[in-house]
Design a protein around this motif. Structure first.
Motif, PDB file in Angstrom:
ATOM      1  N   GLY A 165      14.541   2.214 -31.612  1.00  0.00           N
ATOM      2  CA  GLY A 165      15.519   3.017 -32.338  1.00  0.00           C
ATOM      3  C   GLY A 165      15.122   4.471 -32.375  1.00  0.00           C
ATOM      4  N   GLY A 166      16.057   5.306 -32.831  1.00  0.00           N
ATOM      5  CA  GLY A 166      15.791   6.732 -32.911  1.00  0.00           C
ATOM      6  C   GLY A 166      16.095   7.425 -31.584  1.00  0.00           C
ATOM      7  N   GLU A 167      15.909   8.749 -31.587  1.00  0.00           N
ATOM      8  CA  GLU A 167      16.194   9.529 -30.395  1.00  0.00           C
ATOM      9  C   GLU A 167      15.098   9.331 -29.343  1.00  0.00           C
ATOM     10  N   ASN A 168      15.465   9.591 -28.092  1.00  0.00           N
ATOM     11  CA  ASN A 168      14.538   9.502 -26.951  1.00  0.00           C
ATOM     12  C   ASN A 168      13.919   8.118 -26.814  1.00  0.00           C
ATOM     13  N   ASP A 169      14.711   7.103 -27.149  1.00  0.00           N
ATOM     14  CA  ASP A 169      14.234   5.728 -27.029  1.00  0.00           C
ATOM     15  C   ASP A 169      14.819   5.132 -25.755  1.00  0.00           C
ATOM     16  N   ASN A 170      14.050   5.205 -24.657  1.00  0.00           N
ATOM     17  CA  ASN A 170      14.516   4.725 -23.360  1.00  0.00           C
ATOM     18  C   ASN A 170      13.423   3.889 -22.710  1.00  0.00           C
ATOM     19  N   PRO A 171      13.247   2.653 -23.159  1.00  0.00           N
ATOM     20  CA  PRO A 171      12.153   1.846 -22.616  1.00  0.00           C
ATOM     21  C   PRO A 171      12.335   1.568 -21.122  1.00  0.00           C
ATOM     22  N   LEU A 172      11.198   1.506 -20.434  1.00  0.00           N
ATOM     23  CA  LEU A 172      11.154   1.227 -19.002  1.00  0.00           C
ATOM     24  C   LEU A 172      10.900  -0.257 -18.799  1.00  0.00           C
ATOM     25  N   TYR A 173      11.626  -0.851 -17.856  1.00  0.00           N
ATOM     26  CA  TYR A 173      11.463  -2.270 -17.579  1.00  0.00           C
ATOM     27  C   TYR A 173      10.869  -2.455 -16.189  1.00  0.00           C
ATOM     28  N   PRO A 174       9.579  -2.760 -16.074  1.00  0.00           N
ATOM     29  CA  PRO A 174       9.001  -3.026 -14.750  1.00  0.00           C
ATOM     30  C   PRO A 174       9.668  -4.257 -14.142  1.00  0.00           C
ATOM     31  N   PRO A 175       9.832  -4.277 -12.825  1.00  0.00           N
ATOM     32  CA  PRO A 175      10.474  -5.437 -12.199  1.00  0.00           C
ATOM     33  C   PRO A 175       9.574  -6.662 -12.269  1.00  0.00           C
ATOM     34  N   PRO A 176      10.157  -7.865 -12.276  1.00  0.00           N
ATOM     35  CA  PRO A 176       9.331  -9.081 -12.208  1.00  0.00           C
ATOM     36  C   PRO A 176       8.490  -9.071 -10.935  1.00  0.00           C
ATOM     37  N   PRO A 177       7.344  -9.711 -10.958  1.00  0.00           N
ATOM     38  CA  PRO A 177       6.450  -9.691  -9.781  1.00  0.00           C
ATOM     39  C   PRO A 177       7.131 -10.103  -8.486  1.00  0.00           C
ATOM     40  N   ALA A 178       8.070 -11.040  -8.567  1.00  0.00           N
ATOM     41  CA  ALA A 178       8.718 -11.524  -7.348  1.00  0.00           C
ATOM     42  C   ALA A 178       9.617 -10.473  -6.702  1.00  0.00           C
ATOM     43  N   TYR A 179       9.947  -9.410  -7.443  1.00  0.00           N
ATOM     44  CA  TYR A 179      10.851  -8.403  -6.901  1.00  0.00           C
ATOM     45  C   TYR A 179      10.142  -7.431  -5.966  1.00  0.00           C
ATOM     46  N   ASN A 180       8.829  -7.342  -6.039  1.00  0.00           N
ATOM     47  CA  ASN A 180       8.091  -6.412  -5.199  1.00  0.00           C
ATOM     48  C   ASN A 180       7.398  -7.146  -4.060  1.00  0.00           C
ATOM     49  N   PRO A 181       7.398  -6.576  -2.864  1.00  0.00           N
ATOM     50  CA  PRO A 181       6.742  -7.231  -1.715  1.00  0.00           C
ATOM     51  C   PRO A 181       5.227  -7.212  -1.863  1.00  0.00           C
ATOM     52  N   THR A 182       4.576  -8.176  -1.220  1.00  0.00           N
ATOM     53  CA  THR A 182       3.119  -8.267  -1.239  1.00  0.00           C
ATOM     54  C   THR A 182       2.574  -7.858   0.129  1.00  0.00           C
ATOM     55  N   PRO A 183       1.660  -6.896   0.171  1.00  0.00           N
ATOM     56  CA  PRO A 183       1.144  -6.442   1.468  1.00  0.00           C
ATOM     57  C   PRO A 183       0.260  -7.494   2.128  1.00  0.00           C
ATOM     58  N   GLU A 184       0.303  -7.530   3.463  1.00  0.00           N
ATOM     59  CA  GLU A 184      -0.577  -8.425   4.217  1.00  0.00           C
ATOM     60  C   GLU A 184      -1.963  -7.790   4.313  1.00  0.00           C
ATOM     61  N   LEU A 185      -2.970  -8.606   4.252  1.00  0.00           N
ATOM     62  CA  LEU A 185      -4.343  -8.123   4.303  1.00  0.00           C
ATOM     63  C   LEU A 185      -4.746  -7.754   5.725  1.00  0.00           C
ATOM     64  N   ASP A 186      -5.547  -6.690   5.818  1.00  0.00           N
ATOM     65  CA  ASP A 186      -6.149  -6.272   7.095  1.00  0.00           C
ATOM     66  C   ASP A 186      -5.115  -6.031   8.192  1.00  0.00           C
ATOM     67  N   ARG A 187      -3.969  -5.521   7.825  1.00  0.00           N
ATOM     68  CA  ARG A 187      -2.955  -5.204   8.819  1.00  0.00           C
ATOM     69  C   ARG A 187      -2.900  -3.693   9.006  1.00  0.00           C
ATOM     70  N   ASN A 188      -2.792  -3.247  10.270  1.00  0.00           N
ATOM     71  CA  ASN A 188      -2.770  -1.823  10.575  1.00  0.00           C
ATOM     72  C   ASN A 188      -1.636  -1.511  11.540  1.00  0.00           C
ATOM     73  N   THR A 189      -1.443  -0.213  11.787  1.00  0.00           N
ATOM     74  CA  THR A 189      -0.381   0.257  12.670  1.00  0.00           C
ATOM     75  C   THR A 189      -0.971   1.195  13.711  1.00  0.00           C
ATOM     76  N   SER A 190      -0.599   0.974  14.960  1.00  0.00           N
ATOM     77  CA  SER A 190      -1.086   1.826  16.055  1.00  0.00           C
ATOM     78  C   SER A 190      -0.078   2.935  16.343  1.00  0.00           C
ATOM     79  N   VAL A 191      -0.598   4.047  16.863  1.00  0.00           N
ATOM     80  CA  VAL A 191       0.226   5.225  17.133  1.00  0.00           C
ATOM     81  C   VAL A 191       0.082   5.593  18.599  1.00  0.00           C
ATOM     82  N   PRO A 192       1.193   5.932  19.287  1.00  0.00           N
ATOM     83  CA  PRO A 192       1.092   6.318  20.707  1.00  0.00           C
ATOM     84  C   PRO A 192       0.447   7.689  20.857  1.00  0.00           C
TER      85      PRO A 192
END
Length: 368
Positions: free
Chosen positions: A39-66
């Motif tokens: 309640g009150g002014e400037n009350d704008n709570p942030l809602y982090p997304p559920p864990p399933a909504y964010n992708p999980t990075p693969e381990l030890d994966r890299n990208t090559s460049v020409p």
């Protein structure tokens, strides 16, 4: 004249003083899934997304460049860019730029690494509007969906946008918190009396033994703020006495951009690169991108790994990562060495736009 006849009104005790412009803490009911509101002014709570909504990075994966070739500019291009630069400065003559003699054009390898992380963030806030009989989508029609269960249409990737949605079944009617359901509030200028002491005669009714020409001897004047009524229409409910409260969901799509250019040219200011483009010879776009490896510049590889990890840690805790893009640009930079009138000078030609930076110019005469 009788003072009582001149009195324009008295304070009505039934008309309340102005309350807070925003509902005070505890004024509103809890809505399932949105209990973060205090309640009150400037009350704008942030809602982090559920864990399933964010992708999980693969381990030890890299990208090559020409491999990439370092771009160069010709003497004609370098001279033309220098002439345009001189002509853009009112105190410079273009004569030295036209008549200089090149000694060396030295291309410099400049890489710009850029990481973009496109995120979606959801916050909410209590809002209200005057209630004038409009439909009320309240909890009697069902449970309000959770912040991340409300469907939205995604904008074009990597474009910033903010959209707001009224949360279904979150509305209810409540008495106006500012006027307490009266529809009007006591005038704060005259304290509800409808009149104010004359400022010209300070309430004496006369000045220099003459009747005051401002209040005509009455000592008081009608309050301009409330037109003598002693009250004003409530600015929050606009006289309707009741407010329709509801939760407003704010969805923010933002492209979070971070650039890096190795600082290896002490004579050239790196901030100049911010306003020019290069050749994006490597573009890697995916839900998550992975650190670059095997690139000739080891510093770019290290920055890629650090920046990707930082973005993942920073944004996945508060937002939903929708897409990432990493780019390596070859930004043209040529150090041009030349002579003019027997003296040595130099300047830089940079960017695909062939911009020029010169710390020193042969002449400052504007009439040559």
């Amino acid at each position: 004249m009788d003072d009582k006849e001149d009195f324009l009104g008295s304070c009505d005790p039934n008309i309340p003083e102005e309350g807070p412009s925003a509902p005070p803490p505890g004024w509103l009911d809890d809505v399932h899934g949105y209990q973060g509101h205090k309640g009150g002014e400037n009350d704008n709570p942030l809602y982090p997304p559920p864990p399933a909504y964010n992708p999980t990075p693969e381990l030890d994966r890299n990208t090559s460049v020409p491999e990439v070739r370092v771009p160069t500019v010709s003497e004609d291009v370098a001279r033309e860019a220098f002439v345009k630069y001189a002509e853009s400065k009112w105190k410079y003559s273009a004569k030295p730029a036209r008549n200089l003699t090149f000694k060396q054009l030295k291309p410099v390898t400049v890489y710009r690494y850029r990481l973009e992380t496109y995120t979606e963030t959801r916050t909410s806030s209590w809002q209200f509007e005057p209630y004038n009989g409009q439909p009320v989508d309240g909890p009697q029609y069902g449970v309000s969906p959770a912040p991340w269960d409300i469907p939205v249409v995604l904008p074009e990737r990597f474009t910033d946008r903010v959209e707001q949605f009224r949360v279904p079944h979150s509305s209810f009617i409540k008495v106006c918190h500012k006027c307490h359901g009266c529809g009007r509030t006591r005038c704060g200028s005259c304290f509800g009396k409808g009149q104010k002491r004359c400022t010209f005669c300070h309430g004496h009714g006369h000045t220099r033994n003459r009747r005051c020409t401002s209040c005509h001897g009455r000592r008081y004047k009608r309050c301009i703020s409330c037109q003598g009524h002693g009250f004003k229409t409530c600015t929050v409910c606009q006289g309707s006495q009741n407010l329709l409260h509801f939760i407003l969901l704010t969805v923010t799509w933002k492209n979070n951009i971070e650039d890096f250019i190795p600082d290896r040219q002490p004579d050239f200011p790196d901030e100049k690169f911010e306003k020019v483009t290069g050749d994006p010879f490597f573009v890697d776009e995916n839900v998550l991108v992975y650190p670059i490896q095997g690139f000739p510049d080891d510093e770019i590889c290290a920055v890629s790994r650090a920046m990707i990890n930082q973005h993942l840690t920073k944004f996945s805790s508060t937002s939903r990562i929708l897409q990432q893009r990493q780019t390596i640009e070859m930004v043209p930079l040529t150090h041009a060495y030349y002579t003019y009138s027997g003296k040595d000078y130099s300047y830089f030609v940079y960017g695909a736009e062939n911009k020029v930076f010169a710390a020193k110019y042969p002449t400052a005469c504007s009439i040559l």
